[in-house]
Design an enzyme around this catalytic site. Sequence first.
Site, PDB file in Angstrom:
ATOM      1  N   THR A 123       0.813  -1.224   0.000  1.00 57.68           N
ATOM      2  CA  THR A 123       0.000   0.000   0.000  1.00 57.68           C
ATOM      3  C   THR A 123       0.846   1.274   0.000  1.00 57.68           C
ATOM      4  OG1 THR A 123      -1.726  -1.174   1.201  1.00 57.68           O
ATOM      5  CG2 THR A 123      -1.814   1.228   1.268  1.00 57.68           C
ATOM      6  N   GLU A 124       0.353   2.255  -0.767  1.00 59.43           N
ATOM      7  CA  GLU A 124       1.003   3.575  -0.837  1.00 59.43           C
ATOM      8  C   GLU A 124      -0.085   4.642  -0.753  1.00 59.43           C
ATOM      9  OE1 GLU A 124       3.079   3.812  -4.540  1.00 59.43           O
ATOM     10  OE2 GLU A 124       4.222   1.980  -4.138  1.00 59.43           O
ATOM     11  N   TRP A 153       1.268   2.370   6.289  1.00 57.99           N
ATOM     12  CA  TRP A 153       0.493   1.457   7.150  1.00 57.99           C
ATOM     13  C   TRP A 153       0.971   0.014   6.998  1.00 57.99           C
ATOM     14  CZ3 TRP A 153      -4.299   3.820   4.456  1.00 57.99           C
ATOM     15  CH2 TRP A 153      -4.468   5.134   4.899  1.00 57.99           C
ATOM     16  N   GLN A 335     -24.130  -3.659  22.784  1.00 58.59           N
ATOM     17  CA  GLN A 335     -25.521  -3.324  23.127  1.00 58.59           C
ATOM     18  C   GLN A 335     -26.007  -4.161  24.308  1.00 58.59           C
ATOM     19  OE1 GLN A 335     -26.647  -0.800  21.564  1.00 58.59           O
ATOM     20  NE2 GLN A 335     -28.692  -0.728  22.446  1.00 58.59           N
ATOM     21  N   GLU A 362      -6.573  -5.855   3.497  1.00 55.46           N
ATOM     22  CA  GLU A 362      -6.589  -7.017   2.598  1.00 55.46           C
ATOM     23  C   GLU A 362      -7.829  -6.996   1.694  1.00 55.46           C
ATOM     24  OE1 GLU A 362      -4.981 -10.670   3.995  1.00 55.46           O
ATOM     25  OE2 GLU A 362      -3.900  -9.712   5.630  1.00 55.46           O
TER      26      GLU A 362
HETATM   27  C1  LIG Z   1      -3.894  -1.196  10.509  1.00 53.50           C
HETATM   28  C2  LIG Z   1      -3.606  -1.372   9.049  1.00 53.50           C
HETATM   29  C3  LIG Z   1      -2.673  -2.326   8.657  1.00 53.50           C
HETATM   30  C4  LIG Z   1      -2.339  -2.459   7.296  1.00 53.50           C
HETATM   31  N1  LIG Z   1      -1.345  -3.329   6.932  1.00 53.50           N
HETATM   32  C5  LIG Z   1      -0.911  -3.344   5.635  1.00 53.50           C
HETATM   33  C6  LIG Z   1       0.228  -4.131   5.255  1.00 53.50           C
HETATM   34  O1  LIG Z   1       0.828  -4.855   6.059  1.00 53.50           O
HETATM   35  N2  LIG Z   1       0.657  -4.061   3.971  1.00 53.50           N
HETATM   36  C7  LIG Z   1       0.030  -3.302   3.036  1.00 53.50           C
HETATM   37  O2  LIG Z   1       0.475  -3.289   1.888  1.00 53.50           O
HETATM   38  N3  LIG Z   1      -1.081  -2.558   3.361  1.00 53.50           N
HETATM   39  C8  LIG Z   1      -1.557  -2.561   4.634  1.00 53.50           C
HETATM   40  N4  LIG Z   1      -2.642  -1.783   4.986  1.00 53.50           N
HETATM   41  C9  LIG Z   1      -3.327  -1.009   3.965  1.00 53.50           C
HETATM   42  C10 LIG Z   1      -4.712  -1.562   3.606  1.00 53.50           C
HETATM   43  O3  LIG Z   1      -4.594  -2.750   2.885  1.00 53.50           O
HETATM   44  C11 LIG Z   1      -5.467  -0.453   2.838  1.00 53.50           C
HETATM   45  O4  LIG Z   1      -5.756   0.561   3.782  1.00 53.50           O
HETATM   46  C12 LIG Z   1      -6.729  -0.951   2.177  1.00 53.50           C
HETATM   47  O5  LIG Z   1      -6.431  -1.782   1.079  1.00 53.50           O
HETATM   48  C13 LIG Z   1      -7.627   0.187   1.669  1.00 53.50           C
HETATM   49  O6  LIG Z   1      -6.902   1.112   0.902  1.00 53.50           O
HETATM   50  P1  LIG Z   1      -6.955   2.685   1.249  1.00 53.50           P
HETATM   51  O7  LIG Z   1      -6.769   2.836   2.705  1.00 53.50           O
HETATM   52  O8  LIG Z   1      -6.022   3.393   0.343  1.00 53.50           O
HETATM   53  O9  LIG Z   1      -8.457   3.128   0.958  1.00 53.50           O
HETATM   54  P2  LIG Z   1      -9.103   3.514  -0.456  1.00 53.50           P
HETATM   55  O10 LIG Z   1      -8.726   2.504  -1.488  1.00 53.50           O
HETATM   56  O11 LIG Z   1      -8.835   4.942  -0.751  1.00 53.50           O
HETATM   57  O12 LIG Z   1     -10.646   3.325  -0.125  1.00 53.50           O
HETATM   58  C14 LIG Z   1     -11.459   4.329   0.458  1.00 53.50           C
HETATM   59  C15 LIG Z   1     -12.923   3.937   0.211  1.00 53.50           C
HETATM   60  O13 LIG Z   1     -13.185   3.900  -1.217  1.00 53.50           O
HETATM   61  C16 LIG Z   1     -13.690   2.632  -1.590  1.00 53.50           C
HETATM   62  N5  LIG Z   1     -13.210   2.285  -2.926  1.00 53.50           N
HETATM   63  C17 LIG Z   1     -11.927   2.327  -3.379  1.00 53.50           C
HETATM   64  N6  LIG Z   1     -11.876   1.922  -4.668  1.00 53.50           N
HETATM   65  C18 LIG Z   1     -13.143   1.610  -5.023  1.00 53.50           C
HETATM   66  C19 LIG Z   1     -13.748   1.140  -6.230  1.00 53.50           C
HETATM   67  N7  LIG Z   1     -13.025   0.864  -7.324  1.00 53.50           N
HETATM   68  N8  LIG Z   1     -15.074   0.934  -6.223  1.00 53.50           N
HETATM   69  C20 LIG Z   1     -15.826   1.170  -5.120  1.00 53.50           C
HETATM   70  N9  LIG Z   1     -15.322   1.628  -3.962  1.00 53.50           N
HETATM   71  C21 LIG Z   1     -14.004   1.829  -3.909  1.00 53.50           C
HETATM   72  C22 LIG Z   1     -13.135   1.678  -0.513  1.00 53.50           C
HETATM   73  O14 LIG Z   1     -13.875   0.489  -0.454  1.00 53.50           O
HETATM   74  C23 LIG Z   1     -13.256   2.529   0.727  1.00 53.50           C
HETATM   75  O15 LIG Z   1     -14.560   2.494   1.211  1.00 53.50           O
HETATM   76  C24 LIG Z   1      -3.013  -1.663   6.324  1.00 53.50           C
HETATM   77  C25 LIG Z   1      -3.984  -0.743   6.728  1.00 53.50           C
HETATM   78  C26 LIG Z   1      -4.284  -0.583   8.068  1.00 53.50           C
HETATM   79  C27 LIG Z   1      -5.301   0.452   8.459  1.00 53.50           C
END
Ligand SMILES: Cc1cc2nc3c(=O)[nH]c(=O)nc-3n(C[C@H](O)[C@H](O)[C@H](O)COP(=O)(O)OP(=O)(O)OC[C@H]3O[C@@H](n4cnc5c(N)ncnc54)[C@H](O)[C@@H]3O)c2cc1C
Length: 384
Positions: A123-124, A153, A335, A362
Amino acid sequence: MSDDDFTVIRSQVKDFVRKQVVPRELEIMDTDAIPEDLRAKVRDMGLFGYAIPQEFGGLGLNLVQDVELAMELGYTSLALRSMFGTNNGIAGQVLVGFGTDEQKQQWLGRLASGEVVASFALTEPGAGSNPAGLRTKAVRDGEDWVLNGDKRWITNAPLADLFVTFARTRPADGSGAGIAVFLVPADTPGVSVGVKDRKMGQEGAWTSDVTFTDVRVPASAIIGGSEDVGYRAALTSLARGRVHIAALSVGAAQRALDESVAFAAASTQGGTPIGSFQLVQAMLADMQAGVMAGRALARDAAAMWVSGEDRRIAPSVAKLFCTEMVGKVADLAVQIHGGTGYMREVPVERIYREVRLLRLYEGTSEIQRLIIGGGLVKAAQQGR
Ligand SMILES: Cc1cc2nc3c(=O)[nH]c(=O)nc-3n(C[C@H](O)[C@H](O)[C@H](O)COP(=O)(O)OP(=O)(O)OC[C@H]3O[C@@H](n4cnc5c(N)ncnc54)[C@H](O)[C@@H]3O)c2cc1C
């Protein structure tokens, strides 16, 4: 591993979780760390390598066995599982499934023993749900690759010895996403791990940013020895991990239910146990139905993974249903506890916060729906 051997491991893990970890959940929460003695016991039980093949020193559990273990691990602070989850799951499986023989020999034994902690760095900023949008670049320079970019993250980054790092080697084109995966030791010059993130829950599980500045790795660091293996590796590893997360959700839901049943049976209002009120019983019934449906689904998806029948739609169905289910179950658990459920020392308060993450990482619930719906339509169009 044989079924008989697995029965022993599963009961050892269940015993460990319930007798040794559950009593220390508040300590884990308050210190934001897994105590060193519990970490040592986890190592002794072989859990850092439970899904790594036995030839590399792991326990060699398949996914059907993995989900049974995950249901036990989900019963307590999710940080415990997180400590060794990346070694076995999203990071380790990339190596198990797609590493060269040399890469497996170099890393898997040390991952299985817990000597090395691996993180999955995909993730980036701007590339979460859509990893194809990632901007970390790897540029060939003689025999080496030079990486530049920012990850965020990343679970276990503050402890990691190895980053399984996804980087773009060329623009996406008709032949693929142009993303490769590199094995980057954490002590490579140019790798910088940010401060520990402050999160909503899962105290004791740490994440942080990771920055790569002119990080030089040899050509042998590229997973599978090929630029074209990485993206497939990520998708396969993530799909497998979804079944595991589904099972973890079932474990957490079972715990929320057990806490709620015990509370409903003992707590009174005006001298009447709240469990005598039919509206409270209805909440318990919905929770029980969710747990049982989730358990059956996680087991079914794992069986389909192992047989090869479905490695795409079923994992997403299981993750979608079970992570949404545990969200509802945790909410009902709070609840049933009334004001008590809002207090820090009470397990359902911790569970409520911890399980929120399961619907986000994930692959969010929305992404699971896209995989399921898109997969069904595609299959119909292909006449399957
Ligand atoms: C505690 C924690 C641990 C993590 N650990 C790791 C790790 O070890 N390695 C790693 O690589 N990543 C990790 N992550 C990252 C995690 O996998 C991402 O946060 C996740 O995939 C969501 O991406 P984003 O946060 O950029 O949200 P976004 O992709 O920006 O999503 C925001 C909202 O938009 C929606 N959305 C996005 N695209 C679409 C679409 N095409 N159609 C409809 N809705 C959409 C999403 O469902 C969500 O509701 C971690 C995150 C957290 C919070």
